[in-house]
Design a protein around this motif. Structure first.
Motif: not given
Length: 142
Positions: A75-82
């Motif tokens: 379930q990890v998708s990129f890009p990730l923003d803080s």
């Protein structure tokens, strides 16, 4: 004698006293602003580190469940923003996310990118090894 007014010279501040007070205030501000800017930069960097750690934990859960960091079931998708947009983890390229390894890079965004040249990009791999791309040291930045 009892009804005499104090002389005009004894009332208020002199110009010299006022100049000294302004000079002291300027010195205090000159020390406080860089310290505050450094504090804000370090606080924003904590957000990037938290994003890296959270993403690494999610990838570890994928590896535990599916025996691969790059499983299609993850379930990890990129890009990730803080949370506040100070850092971004982009899609790992060039084999940085394989079945058995990963290398995550948090890139500073917006004002953080210009303020934090000492640490610049923060990295974290599957073994928990931390790194930076700036001129500082890993111990200072992490």
């Amino acid at each position: 004698m009892m009804g005499r007014r104090p002389s005009a010279l004894s009332a208020g501040f002199t110009l010299v006293e006022l100049v000294i007070a302004v000079a002291i205030l300027a010195i205090l501000i000159g020390v406080a602003i860089p310290s505050y800017t450094t504090w804000v930069t370090n606080s924003n960097r904590a957000e990037g580190k938290a994003l890296l750690m959270t993403t690494a934990q999610a990838l570890e859960r994928c590896f535990t469940r599916f025996s691969a960091y790059n499983s299609a079931n993850c379930q990890v998708s990129f890009p990730l923003d803080s949370e506040n947009g100070w850092y971004r983890i982009s899609a790992p390229e060039g084999g940085e996310l394989t079945a058995t390894t990963f290398l995550l890079t948090a890139q500073p965004q917006n004002a953080q990118a210009t303020r934090d040249t000492r640490c610049a990009n923060l990295t974290l791999n599957h073994r928990g090894v931390r790194g930076i791309s700036g001129t500082g040291t890993v111990g200072d930045c992490w």
